[in-house]
Design an enzyme around this catalytic site. Structure first.
Site, short mmCIF file in Angstrom:
data_model
loop_
_atom_site.label_atom_id
_atom_site.label_comp_id
_atom_site.label_asym_id
_atom_site.label_seq_id
_atom_site.Cartn_x
_atom_site.Cartn_y
_atom_site.Cartn_z
N SER A 179 11.96 -7.26 34.16
CA SER A 179 12.78 -7.81 33.09
C SER A 179 14.03 -8.59 33.53
CB SER A 179 13.26 -6.78 32.18
OG SER A 179 13.66 -5.40 32.77
N ASP A 235 8.10 -48.56 -15.18
CA ASP A 235 8.88 -49.31 -14.30
C ASP A 235 8.07 -50.53 -13.76
OD1 ASP A 235 10.84 -47.86 -14.64
OD2 ASP A 235 10.95 -46.57 -12.86
#
Lengths: 624, 294
Positions: free
Chosen positions: A538, A32
């Site tokens: 928590s 190319d």
């Protein structure tokens, strides 16, 4: 006059020093005309010296493939084997600059057997220039190269339709190729595809747009490369410094050296050393011979810390507030570059950042056909093949997904015997252990172990504000169970933070990890047949749900120790509320961090006006 | 510039972190000066944790020897010099034995001997990819088999910033931290950082003779004058420095760093033009490298 001259030079040097550098890769099929195009770029941007031009003229006569014209490819095809065969074997790096930018070009080979060399060039490139021969259009190699470009994380693509001189500069040919390519490349999600018709041989549209291509309204190749955005890692990210080495010239100085992979650092910043998680604060930031106020992404620096912490090569120093992920199981894309096929289960050396560990591919999810993108089953990987794999490391690794940060998400695999680089990998994400390690099926189960203790194993999870009475109730509860001959264990928030979780702070991320670990430990203990009492603030519903989901039906009992904030604050057994109110404690639940009350706990203990003994009694009753 | 510097420092640190016994090639030239400066920055406040190795062909310019001593003193780095003893015994020199033989014995062979003698497993070199075509394809961490041979077809792929520095006994690695710098960058950096360089890079009146069409500085009495030939005084300077009979001077008025940079900007010839060993034959640098030349 002389002084004016010197001043001009200084201005020039300053301009040069501030010029951005764009790294790009050229790729495309074998003929190319890549090397010719790069030769042309160097020539047009006046980066070729006279003696090199002379050599080019004589070389053109000797090896040239362009008849009377100068063969620009000879400027770049450096190795003799390449000149003789007229192909490019290895990645060649070329440099040129224009008034606006400096450029580093990686010229990479087109042949399939050199895919690995192309990946090498692509790994450091910001932009890919994909060449297509106007006479041939999109070829198999064009597709393969585009796929590799996409895999390596390049987002900006230039489609250079070359050899326009050989198709009479026909716009229809160009338009058809662009349409083809755009359709095919849609799946790669490139940020931009700029199509430009060029002739490397004659120079049309390389630097300047010419008459021949007057119909083309876009920029020339060089002009486009001068203004395409550079994908520099933005310095808005969180601080990440992979430690390359520890500089310890004497007992008074202990510097951690590395190049900032993301973010910025200033003296006084709170940091953590991963994977250990130890916290520290930055004492000084040294860049070259100077202490600086700030150092940003891309700088090679040395930092010193106020605390005596243990950090060594391979660790990563990160922002304390927003640390990086740590894991030892990953899903990753892997390009195989070794002559010998890769087999799952075999051990390789893995280098990621500055850390070297042993790694094993635990499974190949699928192999990708580089030409079509199709997924195929595979039992091993041959040279130049690409697959999505599961990989497991011998030690925890600090990482970011490759799409987030190339430097923290890329790795190479090295053969343990030959020391050759055999694989290049890009991390997608960490795998959760559970989904990756196959659970060892055991003959003895939880029920059997619990039966031996004449009990049903359980997890009793007490949640509530600091000072709500969780620990007192938990303690009483355990004593009662003990006197009944039950085998128990109490996991208390404060106590666990002294050991297992001592590396964690109180940011949201740390609280999540805090709960995850405790839940996992509780699960193991329940599995061992124990009655486990967990007493943790928590505060987040999500994490409590995550904990619940670890257990079987009826094994998990959520107990909401409901004491109003004012009452907790009035009691303030540990003096923490007072501190938090003064701003001395950050992220304190109820003050400047939320507590999300349970919506449907198994037991709701309203403690106001009720003794701790009575509360424990309620839990005992609920257990039966 | 800042990025180039940071990349080079990263490479130097990475090499030191992985090597058992590293050494830095020191040719006293401008690239070596930049390398030493980068190494000092990389390990500041400590001095660089490796010695410098100067392969002394005994044909370097006198000013280069003086500059070498000054820099060693200033940086606190240990210097090792080495000269091929067989070369000394044979009295090898470029005038008597030709440039090819001189370079092979006093440079290539001497380098291999020095590396073998000290058992260095990692050697820093100041080569840049913009210098010569075969250099453009060399890795940053360039692998050498036992016997110091370079096999261009068996180079390790080098992706991202992940350098594979694993080697077996007897193998070694050449590391090129300034691979991605250009000649222009070198000069800009020298000016920006005020790095001391050998005064030969600046123009001055010097005694020169025309030799093979190029100006050669007569640095000592070893120049074999022909009948009636004698040195003339010219304003000259050097774009690269090597052995004095093998490095040609260019006529120039650039007697300050700024003027040198201005001149480099407008230069029409590459810096290796003055190097006589590159164009001996096609692919000559590649061949020398395969044989162990830096």
């Amino acid at each position: 006059m002389e002084q004016q001259h010197a001043k001009d030079v200084l201005t020039f040097v300053e301009d040069q020093a501030n010029k951005e550098t764009l790294r790009f890769i050229t790729c495309g099929s074998v003929d190319d005309g890549k090397s010719t195009l790069i030769g042309r770029l160097l020539y047009e941007s006046k980066n070729i010296f006279d003696d090199q031009l002379q050599a080019l003229e004589s070389d053109s006569k000797r090896y040239g493939t362009q008849g009377e014209k100068m063969d620009m490819a000879l400027l770049v095809d450096g190795l003799q084997a390449e000149r003789e065969q007229g192909i490019t074997i290895d990645v060649a790096y070329r440099f040129f600059s224009t008034e606006k930018r400096r450029f580093i070009v990686a010229d990479t080979p087109g042949h399939e057997q050199y895919t690995r060399n192309m990946a090498t060039g692509a790994s450091t490139a910001d932009v890919a220039v994909i060449l297509v021969d106007a006479r041939k259009g999109i070829l198999v190699q064009t597709r393969r190269h585009s796929r590799i470009v996409s895999l390596m994380g390049i987002k900006q693509v230039v489609l250079a339709v070359n050899k326009m001189d050989l198709v009479s500069y026909d716009q229809k040919v160009f338009d058809a190729i662009v349409a083809d390519y755009t359709a095919f490349a849609a799946e790669f999600k490139f940020d931009s595809i700029m199509a430009i018709p060029v002739s490397g041989l004659d120079g049309d549209n390389v630097l300047e747009c010419t008459e021949n291509l007057a119909w083309f309204k876009g920029p020339s190749l060089i002009h486009h490369l001068e203004q395409v955005p550079i994908s520099l890692a933005a310095d808005r990210g969180d601080f990440r410094l992979p430690v390359q080495l520890v500089n310890r010239p004497n007992l008074d100085f202990r510097g951690f050296c590395g190049r900032i992979a993301e973010g910025a650092v200033r003296p006084g910043d709170a940091v953590r050393v991963l994977p250990s998680g130890v916290r520290a604060t930055v004492k000084a930031v040294i860049d070259g011979f100077d202490e600086v106020e700030v150092a940003k992404v891309g700088s090679s620096i040395t930092i010193t810390l106020n605390e005596e912490v243990d950090a060594s090569r391979g660790d990563v120093i990160v922002s304390a507030e927003r640390p990086a992920e740590v894991a030892d199981q990953f899903e990753a894309k892997l390009l195989w570059m070794g002559e010998h096929a890769m087999s799952p289960g075999r051990q390789y050396l893995m280098k990621m950042g500055c850390k070297e560990v042993t790694a094993t591919i635990t499974g190949i999810k699928y192999r990708e056909d580089v030409n079509t993108g199709g997924h195929m089953a595979a039992t091993n990987l041959e040279l130049n093949e690409i697959a999505t794999v599961d990989i497991s490391t011998s030690a925890p690794m600090v990482f970011e997904p490759y799409t987030t940060n190339k430097l923290l998400g890329s790795f190479i695999l090295v053969d343990k015997l030959t020391f050759e680089t055999v694989g290049a990998g890009m991390i997608d994400f960490a795998l959760r252990r559970a989904s990756n390690i196959h659970w060892q099926a055991l003959e003895l189960d939880r029920k059997a172990r619990a039966a031996l203790k004449h009990q049903e194993s359980r997890c009793i999870w007490l949640t509530g504000l600091s000072g709500s009475g969780k620990s007192t109730i938990a303690d009483l509860l355990e004593k009662r169970l003990y006197t009944q001959g039950k085998h128990t264990y109490l996991l208390d928030g404060d106590n666990v933070r002294h050991g297992l979780n001592r590396d964690l702070g109180f940011t949201e991320a740390d609280r999540v990890e805090n709960i995850r670990r405790v839940a996992e430990v509780a699960k193991l203990m329940v599995d061992a047949g124990l009655i486990v009492i967990v007493s943790f603030i928590s505060p987040f519903r999500n994490e409590r749900r995550m904990a619940r989901e670890l257990f079987g039906e009826g094994e998990f009992m959520e107990v909401f120790v409901d004491t109003p904030l004012e009452e907790c604050e009035r009691r303030d057994v540990k003096g923490l509320y007072a501190k938090a109110r003064k701003g001395e404690l950050k992220n304190f639940t109820g003050i400047d961090s939320d507590y999300e009350a349970p919506e449907a706990p198994e037991l709701h203990l309203r403690t106001t006006g009720v003794s701790a003994e009575a509360c424990a009694e309620q839990v005992m009753n609920a257990l039966v | 510039m800042k990025q180039l510097e940071a990349e080079s420092i990263e490479i130097i640190r990475e090499a030191v972190a992985t090597a058992r016994n590293p050494v830095m090639m020191y040719s006293v030239g401008k690239d070596s000066s930049v390398m030493l400066h980068l190494a000092r920055k990389a390990f500041y406040p400590a001095p660089p944790p490796f010695p410098l190795l100067h392969v002394d062909t005994q044909w370097k310019f006198k000013e280069m020897y003086a500059h070498r001593e000054r820099m060693v003193k200033e940086s606190g780095v240990k210097l090792i010099t080495y000269t091929n003893p067989e070369g000394i015994a044979q009295g090898v020199g470029p005038f008597t034995h030709g440039s090819g033989y001189h370079t092979d014995v006093m440079k290539t062979q001497a380098l291999k001997q020095a590396l073998d003698m000290h058992q260095f497993d990692l050697v820093f070199g100041g080569a840049r990819r913009d210098e010569e075509k075969s250099r453009a394809k060399e890795r940053v961490f360039s692998f050498r088999s036992a016997g110091h041979r370079w096999d261009p077809k068996a180079q390790r792929p080098e992706l991202w910033n992940l350098y594979n520095a694993r080697i077996k006994p007897d193998e070694s690695i050449r590391v090129f931290p300034i691979s991605n710098w250009t000649e222009q960058d070198i000069w800009n950096y020298i000016l920006q950082e005020r790095i001391p360089i050998v005064p030969l890079y600046l123009a001055a009146e010097r005694p020169v003779v025309k030799f093979n069409g190029q100006w050669i500085l007569v640095d000592d009495d070893r120049y074999p004058f022909k009948e009636g030939e004698k040195a003339v005084m010219k304003m000259v300077r050097f774009r690269t420095l090597g052995c004095w009979p093998l490095t040609a001077a260019v006529e120039s008025d650039a007697d300050t760093l700024e003027a040198v940079i201005a001149e480099t900007l407008n230069a029409r010839g590459s810096e290796r033009e003055g190097r006589m060993i590159d164009s001996d034959e096609p692919g000559s640098m590649e061949k020398k490298k395969q044989e162990g030349y830096f």
